[in-house]
Design a protein around this motif. Structure first.
Motif, PDB file in Angstrom:
ATOM      1  N   ALA A 158      36.936  35.981  27.295  1.00 46.71           N
ATOM      2  CA  ALA A 158      37.806  35.252  26.370  1.00 46.71           C
ATOM      3  C   ALA A 158      37.029  34.519  25.288  1.00 46.71           C
ATOM      4  N   SER A 159      35.836  33.991  25.616  1.00 46.79           N
ATOM      5  CA  SER A 159      35.053  33.252  24.622  1.00 46.79           C
ATOM      6  C   SER A 159      33.590  33.240  25.032  1.00 46.79           C
ATOM      7  N   VAL A 160      32.745  32.844  24.084  1.00 47.19           N
ATOM      8  CA  VAL A 160      31.305  32.753  24.348  1.00 47.19           C
ATOM      9  C   VAL A 160      31.021  31.505  25.173  1.00 47.19           C
ATOM     10  N   SER A 161      30.097  31.631  26.119  1.00 47.64           N
ATOM     11  CA  SER A 161      29.726  30.483  26.952  1.00 47.64           C
ATOM     12  C   SER A 161      29.106  29.382  26.086  1.00 47.64           C
ATOM     13  N   PRO A 162      29.548  28.146  26.235  1.00 44.90           N
ATOM     14  CA  PRO A 162      29.048  27.059  25.397  1.00 44.90           C
ATOM     15  C   PRO A 162      27.732  26.474  25.942  1.00 44.90           C
ATOM     16  N   GLY A 163      27.091  25.680  25.078  1.00 41.25           N
ATOM     17  CA  GLY A 163      25.923  24.922  25.525  1.00 41.25           C
ATOM     18  C   GLY A 163      24.610  25.619  25.249  1.00 41.25           C
ATOM     19  N   THR A 164      23.526  24.836  25.320  1.00 41.27           N
ATOM     20  CA  THR A 164      22.168  25.351  25.167  1.00 41.27           C
ATOM     21  C   THR A 164      21.312  24.764  26.280  1.00 41.27           C
ATOM     22  N   PRO A 165      20.885  25.526  27.236  1.00 34.85           N
ATOM     23  CA  PRO A 165      21.264  26.928  27.427  1.00 34.85           C
ATOM     24  C   PRO A 165      22.740  27.050  27.811  1.00 34.85           C
ATOM     25  N   PRO A 166      23.358  28.211  27.574  1.00 36.39           N
ATOM     26  CA  PRO A 166      24.789  28.358  27.864  1.00 36.39           C
ATOM     27  C   PRO A 166      25.090  28.214  29.355  1.00 36.39           C
ATOM     28  N   ALA A 167      26.226  27.573  29.611  1.00 36.33           N
ATOM     29  CA  ALA A 167      26.643  27.352  31.007  1.00 36.33           C
ATOM     30  C   ALA A 167      27.291  28.614  31.570  1.00 36.33           C
ATOM     31  N   ALA A 168      26.967  28.926  32.801  1.00 36.52           N
ATOM     32  CA  ALA A 168      27.516  30.124  33.439  1.00 36.52           C
ATOM     33  C   ALA A 168      28.913  29.849  34.006  1.00 36.52           C
ATOM     34  N   ALA A 169      29.771  30.853  33.937  1.00 34.09           N
ATOM     35  CA  ALA A 169      31.074  30.795  34.600  1.00 34.09           C
ATOM     36  C   ALA A 169      30.913  31.436  35.977  1.00 34.09           C
ATOM     37  N   THR A 170      31.333  30.722  37.009  1.00 27.33           N
ATOM     38  CA  THR A 170      31.182  31.220  38.378  1.00 27.33           C
ATOM     39  C   THR A 170      32.417  32.012  38.783  1.00 27.33           C
ATOM     40  N   VAL A 171      32.212  33.275  39.185  1.00 28.44           N
ATOM     41  CA  VAL A 171      33.300  34.128  39.665  1.00 28.44           C
ATOM     42  C   VAL A 171      33.150  34.267  41.178  1.00 28.44           C
ATOM     43  N   THR A 172      34.200  33.886  41.896  1.00 28.41           N
ATOM     44  CA  THR A 172      34.173  33.925  43.359  1.00 28.41           C
ATOM     45  C   THR A 172      35.133  34.990  43.858  1.00 28.41           C
ATOM     46  N   VAL A 173      34.659  35.863  44.727  1.00 32.17           N
ATOM     47  CA  VAL A 173      35.491  36.914  45.319  1.00 32.17           C
ATOM     48  C   VAL A 173      35.617  36.627  46.808  1.00 32.17           C
ATOM     49  N   ALA A 174      36.842  36.547  47.298  1.00 27.50           N
ATOM     50  CA  ALA A 174      37.083  36.257  48.713  1.00 27.50           C
ATOM     51  C   ALA A 174      38.195  37.158  49.235  1.00 27.50           C
ATOM     52  N   THR A 175      38.202  37.396  50.542  1.00 27.70           N
ATOM     53  CA  THR A 175      39.280  38.189  51.135  1.00 27.70           C
ATOM     54  C   THR A 175      40.599  37.437  50.992  1.00 27.70           C
ATOM     55  N   ASN A 176      41.671  38.198  50.804  1.00 31.39           N
ATOM     56  CA  ASN A 176      42.990  37.611  50.513  1.00 31.39           C
ATOM     57  C   ASN A 176      43.891  37.683  51.742  1.00 31.39           C
ATOM     58  N   THR A 177      43.411  37.234  52.875  1.00 34.09           N
ATOM     59  CA  THR A 177      44.158  37.364  54.128  1.00 34.09           C
ATOM     60  C   THR A 177      45.515  36.672  54.059  1.00 34.09           C
ATOM     61  N   THR A 178      45.549  35.434  53.592  1.00 35.40           N
ATOM     62  CA  THR A 178      46.815  34.688  53.539  1.00 35.40           C
ATOM     63  C   THR A 178      47.794  35.345  52.590  1.00 35.40           C
ATOM     64  N   GLY A 179      47.305  35.747  51.418  1.00 35.17           N
ATOM     65  CA  GLY A 179      48.180  36.400  50.447  1.00 35.17           C
ATOM     66  C   GLY A 179      48.729  37.721  50.960  1.00 35.17           C
ATOM     67  N   LEU A 180      47.889  38.486  51.656  1.00 28.68           N
ATOM     68  CA  LEU A 180      48.341  39.760  52.205  1.00 28.68           C
ATOM     69  C   LEU A 180      49.397  39.548  53.281  1.00 28.68           C
ATOM     70  N   GLN A 181      49.210  38.535  54.123  1.00 26.80           N
ATOM     71  CA  GLN A 181      50.202  38.255  55.164  1.00 26.80           C
ATOM     72  C   GLN A 181      51.542  37.887  54.545  1.00 26.80           C
ATOM     73  N   THR A 182      51.501  37.069  53.491  1.00 23.85           N
ATOM     74  CA  THR A 182      52.736  36.682  52.802  1.00 23.85           C
ATOM     75  C   THR A 182      53.423  37.897  52.194  1.00 23.85           C
ATOM     76  N   SER A 183      52.654  38.784  51.599  1.00 22.22           N
ATOM     77  CA  SER A 183      53.233  39.966  50.957  1.00 22.22           C
ATOM     78  C   SER A 183      53.811  40.935  51.987  1.00 22.22           C
TER      79      SER A 183
END
Length: 478
Positions: free
Chosen positions: A257-282
């Protein structure tokens, strides 16, 4: 309908003609009227049943569509979340792996925007006729420019012919009144620069920059050439021709969506986790929707006892092969193997079918144990969504009910037949009413004629009696 019989007792005979005619007519009418009433009641019940079943199937179809949404996936095996949504968002598929990734967006992918030389006459400047050729990535897009064209009509012709190809045009007029044709593309990435040829005055080499202070005769790329997106993932350099980055991380799609700000630029943390609760609900949502449909089918199919618990009251589809076929088709989807892999059927997730009611029961404890197996969340996603557009459980279930609920499908055909029966029964009722009216009229006339004859006979008898009485009186006086 109203009876034409006039009330009252016959004057000549003293008989209740109205009651006699009514009794005779009703006796003749009773069998046919009972037949029509019984058939009408049964047919009306079936018409209502078809409507109820179609509504239930439509509701189930809507639930399946919502659960299979690609924009808001209900059966995502993994959840991917971005710690900085303003920089990027992330989505996952069933091949994702749980983990954390640090992403720095150094630049976004850009598209090509080019401008022609300026026209002193503004938007109404004359443009020669011919074929305008817009080239991009080795593909030519031709636009026919008719006679008497202007800069404005040329813009409109480009937009009309090329909008489906992601190419658009507009006119920019500077303070002196001179105008340029500006053409842009929604395709991004290095090498996607536009070039324009074929019409004198509209030649544009989009691989050349116009510069910060272009002259009136200058044309070319505006601001900058088209570029790739540039980013790092855990320090590893990645480029992408689109701001939708796929394949860089297995099972993940990054939406920049946009360029990372700052010098040095700050990283965006992407977290991937199992969706057990969401799957049970679905899964529970799927089970509930399925059971709601089965409740309707059972109600419309099974006969019930009357208030005394003795006589059987038929339902709309009691003994009907249509609902049996429908249930068989639906259950066939539940028991058929899915898209492949270790997870093949719902029973492996604790979803079982009740033999008596046909409803599903969801054992969440068994589901929890199944989800303890590594990679199972991805397998659940694959079972419901499939590996292509046809083999997912949701798609197969939708395909199973489509022949019944679609326009012109089995339920519509059944309704058409029932409406025809309804019209026939109304015609039978009209014919019976006419017959009753004619019979009533005929019998009334006959009984009235009889009553008149009896009256005449009584009058004659009275006259004769009076004559003899008078004769006897004369003899007595002599």
């Amino acid at each position: 309908m109203a009876s034409p019989i006039l009330p009252g007792t016959g004057l000549g005979s003293g008989l209740d003609i109205s009651s006699i005619v009514t009794a005779l007519v009703n006796s003749d009418k009773a069998a046919k009227q009972t037949q029509i009433d019984t058939a009408t009641k049964a047919n009306t019940l079936k018409i209502s049943g078809v409507g109820s079943l179609k509504s239930a199937l439509t509701a189930f179809q809507t639930a399946l569509t919502n659960l299979s949404s690609t924009t808001n996936p209900a059966f995502a095996g993994y959840t991917a979340t971005s710690g900085t949504p303003s920089i990027l968002s992330a989505t996952s598929d069933n091949t994702a792996v749980a983990g954390t990734y640090n992403v720095v967006v150094q630049s976004l992918a850009t598209g090509s925007k080019v401008a022609s030389a300026s026209f002193a006459g503004g938007a109404t400047s004359a443009i020669p006729s011919g074929t305008l050729k817009i080239s991009q990535n080795g593909t030519d897009y031709n636009v026919t420019i008719p006679a008497n064209a202007t800069l404005q009509s040329t813009r409109d012709a480009i937009n009309s012919a090329q909008s489906s190809n992601g190419i658009s045009a507009n006119i920019v007029t500077d303070s002196s009144g001179a105008s340029r044709l500006v053409i842009s593309s929604n395709k991004t990435g290095s090498g996607s620069d536009l070039t324009v040829s074929g019409i004198a005055g509209l030649e544009i080499d989009g691989t050349q920059l116009m510069g910060s202070n272009p002259s009136a005769s200058a044309s070319g790329a505006v601001s900058a050439l088209a570029t790739d997106a540039s980013l790092t993932i855990d320090g590893l350099a990645v480029t992408s021709k689109s701001n939708t980055v796929t394949g860089a991380i297995s099972g993940l799609t990054l939406n920049l969506a946009s360029v990372s700000p700052g010098t040095p630029p700050a990283a965006a943390t992407v977290t991937v986790a199992t969706n057990t609760t969401g799957l049970q609900t679905s899964i529970q949502s799927f089970v509930d929707s399925y059971n709601t449909l089965m409740t309707t089918i059972n109600t419309l199919s099974k006969a019930t006892a009357d208030a005394d618990g003795k006589l059987t009251v038929q339902a709309a589809f009691t003994g009907d092969s249509l609902t049996r076929s429908l249930v068989s088709d639906i259950r066939g989807v539940l028991t058929a193997p899915g898209a492949g892999g270790p997870l093949a059927v719902l029973s492996q997730l604790g979803v079982m079918t009740d033999r008596d009611t046909g409803k599903l029961a969801f054992d969440t404890t068994a589901f929890g144990k199944a989800m303890a197996t590594s990679g199972m969340s991805g397998q659940v996603q694959q079972l419901f969504n499939g590996t292509d557009a046809t083999n997912g459980l949701l798609t197969r279930m939708g395909a199973a009910i489509k022949p019944y609920v679609m326009t012109g499908g089995m339920l519509d055909q059944r309704n058409t037949g029932l409406q025809s029966v309804s019209k026939n029964l109304k015609d039978q009722q009209a014919a019976l009413d006419l017959r009753v009216a004619n019979m009533t009229k005929t019998l009334t006339a006959k009984y009235n004629a009889m009553d008149l004859l009896v009256g005449q006979m009584k009058a004659t008898a009275t006259s004769i009696t009076s004559f003899f009485t008078s004769l006897n009186a004369q003899k007595s006086n002599n």
